[in-house]
Design a protein around this motif. Sequence first.
Motif: not given
Length: 428
Positions: A252-253, A255, A257-258, A260, A262, A288
């Motif tokens: 869940e940390d 992404d 797709g982008s 990145t 966290s 991030r």
Amino acid sequence: MITPRDTAASRRTRANGDGTVYQRKDRRWEAAGYVLAPGNTRKRIRVYGNSRTEALAKLTEKIAASNRGVPVVTAQGSLAAYLAYWLESVAVHHLRETTHTRYTACVDRYLIPGLGRKKLTKLTAKDVRTWLNQLRTTCQCCTRGIDARRDQPCCCAIGQCCSKLLSPLTLTYVHSVLKSALEHAVREEEIPRNVARNVRTGTPRPRRFEPLTADEARQFLTTVRGHRLHALFELALHTGLRKGELLGLHWEDLDLGSGTASIRRSLQRTRTGGLTVLPTKTRASERRIALPTECVHSLRGHQERQEGERNTAGVAWRESGLVFTTPTGGPLDPANMTRRFAAFLSRAGLRRIRFHDLRHSTATLLLEQGIDLVVIKELLGHAHIGVTAGVYAHVRLRLQRQAIDTLGSVLNLSSDGPDNPPATAAVR
């Protein structure tokens, strides 16, 4: 004539056990009451304030802590008793569990044996300095009886001291723990000043590290390619994440797709809870970051591999949400990761370094490529840019040498000769 001591406030009746509050001749207010002390005894303590409310608030706070079963250490007690109180009732609420464990080991191993019998009020800067000098020059095998417990004695037990002395970094750390404890004693008005602050241990030299060069980093990544944790090592070299941050990373940390990630938590082994997910090292460490394209591809492949392992494990799978897990879904042990990393270094034919040196390798390679120091500071999650600048000062000196060599070649219009030697001296 009505004096301040005869006012209605000073004659106010207090319930039994609440203590007494009265104004002194010097116009200050004094409050006294009985509280729980070390050894399951009760002692009468006195606190002071500039007003009745202030003195009463201090006394009420100490009585409330006593009612919770927390012993209130008075200045008449020993340093050992105060250190035990400080660790159990103060430091435990302000430190990470791993840091509290190191503080406890430091107190039990060095502070209590060396200074524990001293009265808190009678501790002097000379006592601290004498103890530190003794600690600096004494073999720890002899002092702590380590050799007597070894299967094959190699020091005091055979009459041949190995002179295993504490490093300057460890000595400074021990001193800082004592300063922290005494600083809290000053805040609680147990002692008038922190005598440990008047003793200087000197500034230890920073720990030297040998980061991987660009060729060595490529060689290492080639060796780990195909392993189930290839994405972890690639992410470590590309982003400079700490080992605990890598092992505590959740899906869940990310992404993907982008591109990145966290950084919110860290996986650590603690004394009480075993493998535990904790907050990041500092607030600045919660950040991030951008993920390189190579890492995004590797993480997608790792996700597919993990899905296959989940299907293979079946009911034995332990769902944790972690990105990097064991083949059955459990968290990875940091110690096992260290041993696995050492095996990969050996297989790649590289020199032995720490896992943390992958982080140093990332920063060094970025600096050598001309990346701004502020960007590296944000990527690594340092609290202050001074930390980044201090740790990688050797790299900045080398870049300065390259810069002035380049400028020298521009300014040197004539060909190199004996009167115009190039600036090529190495900076170490």
